[in-house]
Design a protein around this motif. Sequence first.
Motif, PDB file in Angstrom:
ATOM      1  N   TYR A  35       0.818  -1.221   0.000  1.00 16.26           N
ATOM      2  CA  TYR A  35       0.000   0.000   0.000  1.00 16.26           C
ATOM      3  C   TYR A  35       0.851   1.270   0.000  1.00 16.26           C
ATOM      4  CZ  TYR A  35      -3.189   3.442   2.243  1.00 16.26           C
ATOM      5  OH  TYR A  35      -3.918   4.550   2.576  1.00 16.26           O
ATOM      6  N   ILE A  36       1.717   1.412   0.987  1.00 17.19           N
ATOM      7  CA  ILE A  36       2.518   2.631   1.088  1.00 17.19           C
ATOM      8  C   ILE A  36       3.662   2.610   0.080  1.00 17.19           C
ATOM      9  CG2 ILE A  36       3.907   4.084   2.605  1.00 17.19           C
ATOM     10  CD1 ILE A  36       2.323   2.922   4.962  1.00 17.19           C
ATOM     11  N   GLY A  37       4.400   1.497   0.031  1.00 18.31           N
ATOM     12  CA  GLY A  37       5.523   1.414  -0.897  1.00 18.31           C
ATOM     13  C   GLY A  37       5.091   1.569  -2.342  1.00 18.31           C
ATOM     14  N   ARG A  91      -5.280   3.144  -6.527  1.00 23.38           N
ATOM     15  CA  ARG A  91      -4.423   2.488  -5.519  1.00 23.38           C
ATOM     16  C   ARG A  91      -4.883   2.884  -4.123  1.00 23.38           C
ATOM     17  NH1 ARG A  91       0.199  -0.241  -4.915  1.00 23.38           N
ATOM     18  NH2 ARG A  91       0.467  -0.306  -7.172  1.00 23.38           N
ATOM     19  N   GLY A  92      -5.282   1.873  -3.339  1.00 20.32           N
ATOM     20  CA  GLY A  92      -5.755   2.123  -1.991  1.00 20.32           C
ATOM     21  C   GLY A  92      -5.266   1.068  -1.017  1.00 20.32           C
ATOM     22  N   GLU A  93      -5.843   1.082   0.164  1.00 21.46           N
ATOM     23  CA  GLU A  93      -5.380   0.229   1.248  1.00 21.46           C
ATOM     24  C   GLU A  93      -6.098  -1.113   1.236  1.00 21.46           C
ATOM     25  OE1 GLU A  93      -4.657   0.481   6.084  1.00 21.46           O
ATOM     26  OE2 GLU A  93      -6.056   1.858   5.113  1.00 21.46           O
ATOM     27  N   ILE A 136      -9.960   1.461   8.831  1.00 18.14           N
ATOM     28  CA  ILE A 136     -10.731   2.145   7.797  1.00 18.14           C
ATOM     29  C   ILE A 136     -11.206   1.181   6.711  1.00 18.14           C
ATOM     30  CG2 ILE A 136     -10.570   3.866   5.939  1.00 18.14           C
ATOM     31  CD1 ILE A 136      -9.150   5.701   7.942  1.00 18.14           C
ATOM     32  N   PRO A 137     -10.361   0.317   6.154  1.00 15.75           N
ATOM     33  CA  PRO A 137     -10.898  -0.656   5.195  1.00 15.75           C
ATOM     34  C   PRO A 137     -11.970  -1.558   5.804  1.00 15.75           C
ATOM     35  CG  PRO A 137      -8.503  -0.612   5.085  1.00 15.75           C
ATOM     36  CD  PRO A 137      -8.896   0.208   6.268  1.00 15.75           C
TER      37      PRO A 137
END
Length: 322
Positions: free
Chosen positions: A11-13, A178-180, A189-190
């Motif tokens: 997610y972050i990378g 692109r999301g979590e 949150i998801p």
Amino acid sequence: MNLLVTGGAGYIGGTVSTILMQAGHRVTVLDNLCHSKRAELPVGAEFVEADIADRPRVEALLRELKPDGVLHFAALIEAGESMQKPEIYFRNNTASTLALLEAMHATGTNRLVFSSTAAVYGEPKSTPIEETAALAPTNAYGESKLMVEQMLGWFHRVHGLRYASLRYFNVAGALPGRGEAHEPETHIIPLILDVALGRRASINIYGDDYPTPDGTCIRDYIHVRDLADAHILAIKALGERERMILNLGNGSGFSVKEVIASARRVTGHAIPAEIKPRRDGDPARLVAGSEKAKTELGWQPEYPELDRILESAWEWHKQRYA
């Protein structure tokens, strides 16, 4: 710049990799795909499927790429799980990072941005938390990251490694496309948005008797785009700076109940909630003081409002299951 991103399918990378490429940088993603899928790789990045614990493979890759620096995201991230299986966190987060650092030293790769966490502080005595606060993790996840920070300090002192350790807590929100998403999903949150979509019956609140205004844990939520911008500023700053330890956050905390209320406003769904027992290792309040990052990097969050963060996540989440 020519950059290696470990954990770049996550997610972050993956978000950082995407923004780096949009800015014209060359990105090679190194990921073992243990918690991500090949389809989630950022479009346009070169990809190497490998584990950072495989020092010979990583060393060979660094000799081939000759990168200007490394952005290191590869890690296990579940605090609750770390209190059940601490051994896998020390192996995957700490020992594997040592293998990466050894490979970097052997190849003369001398610039690293490390994805750290506010969990290194544990239960803070005051908030917002400054970088000078005591480091006393309350879970093995935070301890595994703190041990990496300690290694970075010694590699800097002995080998001259230039590094930035960026401490953040709850990353949320999405970019278009692109999301979590984690397998399995444990982030609030998801999970809340899954309830809004009818994929789950309710959201669990783990403890409502904390010493906070509404009894639920308070966290500092930061939009993933704001976080990505800080990482890019940090890798550039290491051209002049030798060492940085910086918090990244909005400076405002939101309780679990406030996050659920925001999701109800954004989605228009009721989102039933159930109170469950506390989880081991969960501090009551974690809010990062980020003035140092603003001063040293010129960084400024563009998405400080919780509803805006939830709105971007909701748009992506709906498309995910369309």
